[in-house]
Design an enzyme around this catalytic site. Structure first.
Site, short mmCIF file in Angstrom:
data_model
loop_
_atom_site.label_atom_id
_atom_site.label_comp_id
_atom_site.label_asym_id
_atom_site.label_seq_id
_atom_site.Cartn_x
_atom_site.Cartn_y
_atom_site.Cartn_z
N LYS A 133 5.13 9.84 8.87
CA LYS A 133 4.94 10.66 10.06
C LYS A 133 6.01 10.53 11.12
O LYS A 133 6.11 11.38 12.00
CB LYS A 133 3.56 10.38 10.65
CG LYS A 133 3.21 8.91 10.73
CD LYS A 133 1.71 8.69 10.81
CE LYS A 133 1.32 7.24 10.61
NZ LYS A 133 1.52 6.77 9.23
N ASP A 156 9.38 2.71 -0.62
CA ASP A 156 8.36 3.34 0.22
C ASP A 156 8.69 2.98 1.67
O ASP A 156 8.42 1.87 2.12
CB ASP A 156 6.97 2.83 -0.17
CG ASP A 156 5.86 3.41 0.70
OD1 ASP A 156 6.17 4.03 1.74
OD2 ASP A 156 4.69 3.24 0.35
N TYR A 182 0.85 -1.19 0.00
CA TYR A 182 0.00 0.00 0.00
C TYR A 182 0.89 1.24 0.00
O TYR A 182 1.80 1.36 0.82
CB TYR A 182 -0.90 0.01 1.24
CG TYR A 182 -1.77 1.24 1.36
CD1 TYR A 182 -2.84 1.44 0.49
CD2 TYR A 182 -1.52 2.18 2.34
CE1 TYR A 182 -3.64 2.58 0.60
CE2 TYR A 182 -2.32 3.31 2.47
CZ TYR A 182 -3.37 3.50 1.60
OH TYR A 182 -4.16 4.62 1.71
#
Length: 431
Positions: A267, A239, A144
């Site tokens: 984050k 990623d 994802y």
């Protein structure tokens, strides 16, 4: 446990927010529960609005690597906020954080701050396409990369089949250049590369998948991707929204010893505030506006609060390398403890651990790709989740997410968790 206040808040939220939540992962629908509404958190614990305490293994989906409410991050924050919470202009911490990221990550010469992991991956793909002047990308089933249109795609009947959108609202034209290959299957990638030798702009991958449970890429697979991207002049994008600065200070690139052309972060580089970043080789990143013609912008990118906290956290992680060894040791301790319980109870499930990331898969099938992950039992996980939830242990409410450990988790707490996992597995066994 009593959840009356959460129930009341959820009923109100459903009037104004789709599904009552601002991200589907918070819905708890998979486990037939209402969402948990949080009041506060401290250390390894999270407290809901009803006063229930939970050992937290969600950790805000990764960034709370030091635990909640750590003095390093919260002390002095009021003073920082009094200076201003947003300017839309440059601040010194932007440069400091960018240098920390570039110094930490293999092959990263320049980095651009954005506001989320989705924005980071979306932007990295645009830059890779602009840099190579090609359109097609390769992604992997089960990975994802956020909710941008070209990445909301599932595979067709084979590696050479164009994908189809996984969500209404995504036109087929938006995913026609996205090819989906099988994770840990280098032959499927080679086949696509040979079919489109001059068309593949980028290969994007989670080097340790964290959204189909924790599934690490084989080192030989990643080395093969690096070689294929070199051969066909495609951009290799890691990623690292989940793994960056959590799996190791230098992320999965350091963990595997492989240098991608670009990488994306989430984050954790803002210590939990909404932030993301993408970066890579200077020749690629120099194509980004205002240096080059590839446009990408963000009014709130480099928010001063996120940059301040991110700088504090990354500085701390850099000067405390033993933290990663200790987190990996905790992960290994929990993994071996669960495996011992599985063996004692005659349950043939799989436990995957990479550093401080952990997943128990409810299947007897060895897992290396999404096809095997799909053999897991949702019913077994639901029983497992509910048992631990009622004992004050909070896992992600999905069988396909990671369990995150933090510096705040103690061995005594892990022993408590293992005792309750034994209870949960007994209930699973009776299904």
């Amino acid at each position: 446990m009593n959840h009356q206040k959460s129930e009341a808040l959820f009923a109100k939220a459903c009037r104004y927010i789709p599904g009552g939540v601002n991200s589907p992962v918070r819905a708890f629908a998979n486990v037939k529960e209402i969402p948990l509404f949080v009041d506060h958190a401290d250390g390894a614990y999270l407290y809901d609005v009803d006063g229930n305490a939970y050992l937290d293994f969600i950790c805000s989906w990764g960034p709370m690597i030091l635990g909640h409410n750590h003095p390093l991050l919260v002390n002095g924050m009021e003073e920082v906020m009094r200076k201003g919470i947003s300017y839309g202009l440059c601040t010194p911490d932007e440069e400091h954080l960018a240098k920390l990221i570039c110094d930490a990550y293999r092959g990263m010469d320049m980095v651009r701050m954005v506001n989320s992991g989705t924005e980071a991956t979306m932007s990295a793909i645009r830059v890779a396409r602009g840099y190579t002047k090609r359109n097609k990308i390769i992604k992997f089933e089960g990975c994802y990369h956020g909710h941008s249109d070209c990445l909301l795609v599932k595979s067709g009947s084979g590696a050479l089949t164009f994908g189809t959108p996984t969500s209404p609202g995504v036109p087929e034209d938006m995913v026609k250049h996205t090819l989906v290959c099988r994770y840990n299957d280098l032959a499927s990638v080679k086949e696509v590369m040979e079919q489109y030798p001059d068309d593949i702009a980028a290969v994007i991958i989670e080097p340790v998948a964290g959204n189909m449970g924790v599934v690490g890429a084989n080192a030989s697979f990643l080395k093969g991707l690096r070689a294929l991207c070199d051969e066909y002049h495609s951009v290799l994008i890691f990623d690292e929204v989940i793994t960056g600065f959590r799996l190791a200070y230098g992320g999965a690139a350091q963990y595997y010893g492989i240098t991608p052309d670009m990488a994306c972060f989430g984050k954790i580089i803002g210590a939990g505030l909404p932030v993301g970043a993408y970066g890579g080789k200077k020749e690629i990143m120099s194509c980004v506006s205002p240096c080059g013609p590839i446009y990408q912008a963000g009014t709130l990118s480099g928010n001063p609060l996120a940059m301040h906290l991110g700088t504090l956290l990354l500085d701390y992680l850099k000067t405390h390398p033993h933290l990663y060894t200790e987190l990996a040791d905790k992960g290994h301790y929990l993994k071996t403890g669960i495996e011992k319980l599985l063996q004692e109870k005659g349950l043939p499930f799989q436990v995957h651990q990479c550093g401080s990331l952990l997943t128990l898969f409810f299947t007897d099938t060895a897992i290396s790709s999404y096809d095997e992950v799909k053999t897991c039992s949702q019913d077994m996980f639901t029983t497992y989740f509910h048992t631990l939830y009622e004992e004050g242990i909070l896992l992600a409410p999905s069988p396909y997410e990671a369990m995150f450990l933090s510096d705040a988790h103690t061995k005594e707490q892990l022993d408590y968790v293992l005792d309750k996992i034994a209870l949960a597995l007994d209930k699973v066994k009776r299904l």
